[in-house]
Design an enzyme around this catalytic site. Structure first.
Site, PDB file in Angstrom:
ATOM      1  N   HIS A  14       0.872  -1.188   0.000  1.00 10.98           N
ATOM      2  CA  HIS A  14       0.000   0.000   0.000  1.00 10.98           C
ATOM      3  C   HIS A  14       0.902   1.230   0.000  1.00 10.98           C
ATOM      4  O   HIS A  14       1.486   1.578   1.026  1.00 10.98           O
ATOM      5  CB  HIS A  14      -0.896   0.009   1.245  1.00 10.98           C
ATOM      6  CG  HIS A  14      -1.837   1.186   1.293  1.00 10.98           C
ATOM      7  ND1 HIS A  14      -3.173   1.048   1.588  1.00 10.98           N
ATOM      8  CD2 HIS A  14      -1.650   2.509   1.095  1.00 10.98           C
ATOM      9  CE1 HIS A  14      -3.758   2.243   1.566  1.00 10.98           C
ATOM     10  NE2 HIS A  14      -2.848   3.152   1.275  1.00 10.98           N
ATOM     11  N   HIS A  16       1.528   5.365  -1.631  1.00  9.20           N
ATOM     12  CA  HIS A  16       1.134   6.548  -2.400  1.00  9.20           C
ATOM     13  C   HIS A  16       2.380   7.189  -2.990  1.00  9.20           C
ATOM     14  O   HIS A  16       3.277   7.595  -2.249  1.00  9.20           O
ATOM     15  CB  HIS A  16       0.435   7.580  -1.502  1.00  9.20           C
ATOM     16  CG  HIS A  16      -0.846   7.082  -0.922  1.00  9.20           C
ATOM     17  ND1 HIS A  16      -2.059   7.256  -1.537  1.00  9.20           N
ATOM     18  CD2 HIS A  16      -1.091   6.385   0.211  1.00  9.20           C
ATOM     19  CE1 HIS A  16      -3.008   6.702  -0.801  1.00  9.20           C
ATOM     20  NE2 HIS A  16      -2.456   6.165   0.265  1.00  9.20           N
ATOM     21  N   LYS A  99      -9.304  -0.604  -5.773  1.00 13.20           N
ATOM     22  CA  LYS A  99      -9.348   0.057  -4.473  1.00 13.20           C
ATOM     23  C   LYS A  99     -10.720   0.674  -4.219  1.00 13.20           C
ATOM     24  O   LYS A  99     -11.227   1.414  -5.055  1.00 13.20           O
ATOM     25  CB  LYS A  99      -8.270   1.152  -4.427  1.00 13.20           C
ATOM     26  CG  LYS A  99      -8.259   1.993  -3.164  1.00 13.20           C
ATOM     27  CD  LYS A  99      -7.825   1.183  -1.945  1.00 13.20           C
ATOM     28  CE  LYS A  99      -7.980   1.962  -0.642  1.00 13.20           C
ATOM     29  NZ  LYS A  99      -6.769   2.623  -0.200  1.00 13.20           N
ATOM     30  N   HIS A 136     -10.367   0.874   1.931  1.00  7.85           N
ATOM     31  CA  HIS A 136     -10.115   1.842   3.002  1.00  7.85           C
ATOM     32  C   HIS A 136     -11.256   1.640   3.987  1.00  7.85           C
ATOM     33  O   HIS A 136     -12.386   2.040   3.719  1.00  7.85           O
ATOM     34  CB  HIS A 136     -10.089   3.278   2.460  1.00  7.85           C
ATOM     35  CG  HIS A 136      -9.807   4.282   3.534  1.00  7.85           C
ATOM     36  ND1 HIS A 136      -8.617   4.957   3.635  1.00  7.85           N
ATOM     37  CD2 HIS A 136     -10.556   4.686   4.601  1.00  7.85           C
ATOM     38  CE1 HIS A 136      -8.642   5.741   4.707  1.00  7.85           C
ATOM     39  NE2 HIS A 136      -9.809   5.593   5.306  1.00  7.85           N
ATOM     40  N   HIS A 174      -4.419  -0.859   6.002  1.00  9.88           N
ATOM     41  CA  HIS A 174      -4.004  -0.065   7.172  1.00  9.88           C
ATOM     42  C   HIS A 174      -4.935  -0.269   8.364  1.00  9.88           C
ATOM     43  O   HIS A 174      -5.599   0.654   8.815  1.00  9.88           O
ATOM     44  CB  HIS A 174      -3.840   1.419   6.829  1.00  9.88           C
ATOM     45  CG  HIS A 174      -4.882   2.005   5.915  1.00  9.88           C
ATOM     46  ND1 HIS A 174      -6.222   1.874   6.124  1.00  9.88           N
ATOM     47  CD2 HIS A 174      -4.764   2.734   4.779  1.00  9.88           C
ATOM     48  CE1 HIS A 174      -6.884   2.491   5.162  1.00  9.88           C
ATOM     49  NE2 HIS A 174      -6.018   3.012   4.333  1.00  9.88           N
ATOM     50  N   ASP A 249       1.463   2.580   3.507  1.00 10.08           N
ATOM     51  CA  ASP A 249       0.606   3.763   3.368  1.00 10.08           C
ATOM     52  C   ASP A 249       1.444   5.029   3.475  1.00 10.08           C
ATOM     53  O   ASP A 249       0.967   6.060   3.950  1.00 10.08           O
ATOM     54  CB  ASP A 249      -0.530   3.764   4.400  1.00 10.08           C
ATOM     55  CG  ASP A 249      -1.643   4.746   4.048  1.00 10.08           C
ATOM     56  OD1 ASP A 249      -1.676   5.224   2.897  1.00 10.08           O
ATOM     57  OD2 ASP A 249      -2.469   5.047   4.923  1.00 10.08           O
ATOM     58  N   ALA A 265      -4.036  14.582   5.783  1.00  5.61           N
ATOM     59  CA  ALA A 265      -3.760  13.341   6.515  1.00  5.61           C
ATOM     60  C   ALA A 265      -2.698  12.536   5.785  1.00  5.61           C
ATOM     61  O   ALA A 265      -2.805  12.326   4.582  1.00  5.61           O
ATOM     62  CB  ALA A 265      -5.041  12.524   6.627  1.00  5.61           C
TER      63      ALA A 265
HETATM   64 ZN   LIG Z   1      -3.468   5.114   1.782  1.00  6.63          ZN
END
Ligand SMILES: [Zn+2]
Length: 349
Positions: A14, A16, A99, A136, A174, A249, A265
Site C-alpha cells: 500500500h 502513495h 481500491k 479503506h 491499514h 501507506d 492526513a
Molecule cells: Zn493510503
C-alpha cells in the site's frame, strides 16, 4: 545481539507515490522495495486500465536507474466502473487490485462509493476473475466518532459486502484497531481476507498526535487509536501469520499542506520504513518474524512468488541518521520521526 539479517527483498502492499514533481521526489525512496501496490487516488483518480498503464509509465520514469521496484497498479472503484475494463486490465497484467474508498473517507476520495448496490456487478466480476479488492475501511457517516469508524465499517459495510459477494478476496488496508485484527484473522481461511499494517501505526498511538501540543505530522487516516489497539497491531505484525503484511501507506504531503488550520492526513515513511520495522521487531525479540511480515505473507495473499533477491538488514553500533525532510520543488515533505533511535539499515545484498 544479532548484527545482520538476510531476508527476501520486501514489498510494500500500500503506497502513495502521487504524481508530477512529488512523484519524482518520493519514488526513489521506495526504489529498494521489490513491488508496491500503488494507490490510485490522484486528481483525477486512476479509474480505467488505460489510465493505470499511463500512470505506471510515469512511475517507471521517476525511478532511478537500477531500481528494484515494480509498481503494481490499482484502479479506483467508482459507481461508474466498467466490470469488463477491470477484468481486461487484470488479465493484461496492468492492474493487481481494485481500491474501494467510501466517498469522502480520505485524501482525494470524493469519487468513491456511496451506494454499494451500484458496484455489485464489478465486485462479482472481480470475484470470478480473482481480482482482490483493497478497502479503506472507515465509514464516513459524520454521526460516527472518528475513532470508531473502522469498527463500524466492518459491521456496516465490509461484512455485508463480503457476504453478498462470495469468493471476493479482500484486503482490509491499514488496520488500526484490535477489531480489524480480529476480523481479518477470523476470516482469513482460504486467503479470503488479508490485512495490511503500516509502519507508523506500529509506532504511535493517538497521544502522539494530541498530547502536549498538536503534531500534524502524526495525523493520518485512519487516525491512530488507543494504545491497546497499537499493541494488537504489533502482535498481529509480529505473529508471522499469513493474513498480516506490510503496507506502509507512506503518504507524502508538502509541509505547507500539513501545517494548516485544516491540514492533510498522511505520514511519509518510505525513507525509513525498513529501519523502523527492523528496530521494533528487534526490540521485541521478533527479528525472526520480520521477513514473513515484509516479504512473504503479502505475495502469498496476492498469489505471487516472493522476490528472488535478498536484502541485508544490518545493525550499526551508533544510531543511523535520516533526513528530517526531503525537497519537492520549493517545498518540503517531512519524513516520519519514530521518536526513538534507529540502528538498523537496509543494504542491497
Ligand atoms: Zn493510503
Amino acid at each position: 545481539m544479532k548484527k545482520s539479517l538476510t531476508i527476501r527483498r520486501p514489498d510494500d502492499w500500500h503506497l502513495h507515490l502521487r504524481d508530477g514533481d512529488m512523484l519524482k521526489a518520493v519514488a526513489p525512496h521506495s526504489a529498494e522495495f521489490g513491488r508496491a501496490i500503488i494507490m490510485p487516488n490522484l486528481v483525477p483518480p486512476v479509474v480505467t486500465g488505460e489510465q493505470a498503464g499511463a500512470y505506471r509509465d510515469r512511475i517507471m520514469q521517476a525511478l532511478p536507474e537500477g531500481a528494484a521496484l515494480r509498481p503494481l497498479m490499482t484502479l479506483y472503484l467508482t459507481e461508474a466502473t466498467d466490470p469488463n475494463d477491470v477484468v481486461a486490465a487484470h488479465a493484461d497484467g496492468l492492474i493487481a487490485a481494485v481500491k474501494l474508498y467510501p466517498a469522502g473517507a480520505t485524501t482525494n476520495s470524493s469519487s468513491g462509493v456511496t451506494d454499494f448496490d451500484k458496484v455489485r456487478p464489478v465486485l462479482e466480476a472481480m470475484a470470478d476473475a480473482d481480482v482482490p479488492l483493497c478497502v479503506h475501511g472507515e465509514v464516513t457517516d459524520p454521526e460516527v466518532d472518528i475513532f470508531d469508524r473502522e469498527a463500524v465499517f466492518i459491521e456496516r459495510v465490509l461484512d455485508p459486502v463480503r457476504r453478498a459477494t462470495p469468493g471476493l478476496r479482500v484486503v482490509m488496508e491499514h488496520i488500526t484497531t484490535e477489531d480489524g485484527v480480529a476480523y481479518v484473522r477470523d476470516n482469513a481461511a482460504g486467503q479470503a481476507m488479508g490485512g495490511t499494517i503500516t509502519t507508523h501505526h506500529l509506532v504511535i498511538n493517538r497521544n502522539a498526535i494530541l498530547a502536549g501540543g498538536i503534531r500534524p505530522h502524526y495525523y493520518c487516516l485512519p487516525v491512530a487509536k488507543r494504545e491497546k489497539h497499537r499493541l494488537a497491531l504489533r502482535q498481529a505484525a509480529m505473529s508471522g501469520q499469513g493474513p498480516f503484511f506490510l503496507g506502509t501507506d507512506s503518504a507524502p504531503h508538502t509541509d505547507s499542506a500539513k501545517l494548516q488550520p485544516c491540514g492533510c492526513a498522511g505520514c511519509f515513511t518510505a525513507p525509513n520504513t525498513m529501519a523502523i520495522l527492523a528496530q521494533i521487531f528487534d526490540d521485541e525479540d521478533r527479528l525472526d518474524r520480520l521477513e514473513a511480515f515484509t516479504s512473504l505473507n503479502g505475495p502469498e495473499f496476492y498469489r505471487m512468488a516472493p522476490n528472488d533477491a535478498t536484502v541485508v538488514m544490518r545493525r550499526h553500533d551508533a544510531p543511523i541518521s535520516f533526513p528530517d525532510r526531503i525537497t519537492v520543488g520549493d517545498e518540503t515533505v517531512t519524513v516520519f520521526d519514530p521518536g526513538f533511535d534507529l540502528f538498523w539499515q537496509m543494504e542491497p545484498a
